[in-house]
Design a protein around this motif. Structure first.
Motif, short mmCIF file in Angstrom:
data_model
loop_
_atom_site.label_atom_id
_atom_site.label_comp_id
_atom_site.label_asym_id
_atom_site.label_seq_id
_atom_site.Cartn_x
_atom_site.Cartn_y
_atom_site.Cartn_z
N THR A 34 0.87 -1.17 0.00
CA THR A 34 0.00 0.00 0.00
C THR A 34 0.91 1.22 0.00
O THR A 34 1.71 1.40 0.92
N ALA A 35 0.81 2.03 -1.05
CA ALA A 35 1.54 3.30 -1.10
C ALA A 35 0.70 4.34 -0.37
O ALA A 35 -0.50 4.44 -0.59
N PHE A 36 1.35 5.11 0.48
CA PHE A 36 0.64 6.09 1.30
C PHE A 36 1.40 7.40 1.31
O PHE A 36 2.60 7.43 1.58
N THR A 37 0.70 8.47 0.99
CA THR A 37 1.30 9.79 1.07
C THR A 37 0.42 10.68 1.94
O THR A 37 -0.80 10.47 2.03
N VAL A 38 1.04 11.66 2.53
CA VAL A 38 0.33 12.59 3.41
C VAL A 38 0.52 14.01 2.88
O VAL A 38 1.64 14.45 2.66
N VAL A 39 -0.59 14.68 2.66
CA VAL A 39 -0.59 16.05 2.16
C VAL A 39 -0.69 17.00 3.36
O VAL A 39 -1.58 16.84 4.19
N PRO A 40 0.22 17.97 3.45
CA PRO A 40 0.13 18.94 4.55
C PRO A 40 -1.18 19.73 4.46
O PRO A 40 -1.62 20.08 3.36
N PRO A 41 -1.79 20.00 5.59
CA PRO A 41 -3.07 20.72 5.56
C PRO A 41 -2.90 22.19 5.17
O PRO A 41 -1.87 22.81 5.45
N ASP A 56 -10.95 19.68 -1.06
CA ASP A 56 -10.82 18.24 -1.28
C ASP A 56 -10.17 17.94 -2.62
O ASP A 56 -9.34 17.03 -2.73
N THR A 57 -10.52 18.70 -3.65
CA THR A 57 -9.91 18.52 -4.97
C THR A 57 -8.42 18.81 -4.91
O THR A 57 -7.60 18.08 -5.47
N TYR A 58 -8.05 19.88 -4.22
CA TYR A 58 -6.64 20.22 -4.06
C TYR A 58 -5.87 19.08 -3.40
O TYR A 58 -4.81 18.66 -3.87
N TYR A 59 -6.40 18.54 -2.29
CA TYR A 59 -5.72 17.45 -1.59
C TYR A 59 -5.59 16.21 -2.49
O TYR A 59 -4.53 15.58 -2.51
N ARG A 60 -6.64 15.87 -3.21
CA ARG A 60 -6.59 14.71 -4.11
C ARG A 60 -5.54 14.90 -5.20
O ARG A 60 -4.77 13.98 -5.51
N GLU A 61 -5.48 16.09 -5.78
CA GLU A 61 -4.51 16.38 -6.85
C GLU A 61 -3.08 16.32 -6.32
O GLU A 61 -2.19 15.79 -6.98
N GLN A 62 -2.85 16.86 -5.14
CA GLN A 62 -1.51 16.82 -4.54
C GLN A 62 -1.09 15.38 -4.28
O GLN A 62 0.06 14.99 -4.56
N ALA A 63 -2.00 14.58 -3.76
CA ALA A 63 -1.70 13.17 -3.49
C ALA A 63 -1.44 12.42 -4.78
O ALA A 63 -0.50 11.62 -4.86
N GLN A 64 -2.24 12.68 -5.79
CA GLN A 64 -2.08 11.97 -7.06
C GLN A 64 -0.74 12.28 -7.72
O GLN A 64 -0.16 11.41 -8.36
N GLN A 65 -0.24 13.48 -7.57
CA GLN A 65 1.08 13.83 -8.12
C GLN A 65 2.17 12.94 -7.52
O GLN A 65 3.15 12.60 -8.20
N ASP A 82 -2.13 -0.99 -3.58
CA ASP A 82 -3.20 -0.04 -3.30
C ASP A 82 -2.55 1.31 -3.08
O ASP A 82 -1.35 1.38 -2.79
N ALA A 83 -3.33 2.36 -3.18
CA ALA A 83 -2.79 3.70 -2.93
C ALA A 83 -3.78 4.46 -2.05
O ALA A 83 -4.99 4.38 -2.26
N ARG A 84 -3.23 5.16 -1.08
CA ARG A 84 -4.05 5.96 -0.16
C ARG A 84 -3.36 7.28 0.12
O ARG A 84 -2.16 7.41 -0.05
N HIS A 85 -4.16 8.21 0.60
CA HIS A 85 -3.58 9.46 1.07
C HIS A 85 -4.37 9.96 2.27
O HIS A 85 -5.50 9.54 2.51
N ALA A 86 -3.73 10.85 3.00
CA ALA A 86 -4.36 11.50 4.13
C ALA A 86 -3.87 12.93 4.17
O ALA A 86 -2.92 13.30 3.48
N VAL A 87 -4.52 13.72 4.99
CA VAL A 87 -4.13 15.12 5.19
C VAL A 87 -3.72 15.25 6.66
O VAL A 87 -4.42 14.78 7.55
N GLY A 88 -2.56 15.86 6.89
CA GLY A 88 -2.11 16.05 8.26
C GLY A 88 -0.61 16.04 8.36
O GLY A 88 0.09 16.31 7.39
#
Length: 140
Positions: A34-41, A56-65, A82-88
């Motif tokens: 599972t690839a996991f990235t975290v986007v800073p809030p 939400d669109t911004y966070y998804r786009e940042q994670a997808q990059q 699998d791929a996941r992302h979170a904010v924090g």
């Protein structure tokens, strides 16, 4: 083995993935990545001016990059991922997902800062190790 790959899109992530691909025997045959990235809030004072959908669109786009090249690398190497992302905060989110998701191992690329640099700047890896209950493999 359930393996959480903490990725941030950096050169260190690419080195970590390359190392795993070159040492395929390291983690055994039965792997679930599972690839996991975290986007800073976004700071709260800024979010008060934006609609939730825009945020939400911004966070998804940042994670997808970050996740798209990792997923591509996985496909090229025949890995199921699998791929996941979170904010924090990255360290908190990685440790939390690893525990809640019942992962067997966290794999991270590390910047290789000295102990002094970690004390001054903090370190995602240090925080994951301190807060987590899951073994961590750091690849420099």
């Amino acid at each position: 083995m359930k393996i959480l790959l903490a990725v941030d899109g950096s050169t260190y992530t690419r080195h970590m993935l390359g190392y795993l691909a070159a040492h395929d025997e390291l983690l055994g045959a039965d792997r679930q990545y599972t690839a996991f990235t975290v986007v800073p809030p976004i700071p709260p004072h800024a979010t008060s001016f934006l609609e939730r959908e825009v945020i939400d669109t911004y966070y998804r786009e940042q994670a997808q990059q970050v996740l798209a090249p990792v997923q591509s690398f996985a496909r090229q190497n025949g890995w199921e991922m699998d791929a996941r992302h979170a904010v924090g905060h990255a360290g908190d989110a990685i440790a939390s997902l690893a525990t809640e998701g019942r992962f067997d191992l966290i794999v991270m690329g590390t910047h290789g800062h000295s102990a002094l640099a970690n004390a001054v700047m903090g370190s995602v890896a240090t925080r994951v190790i301190a807060q987590g209950k899951v073994p961590v493999l750091l690849i420099r």
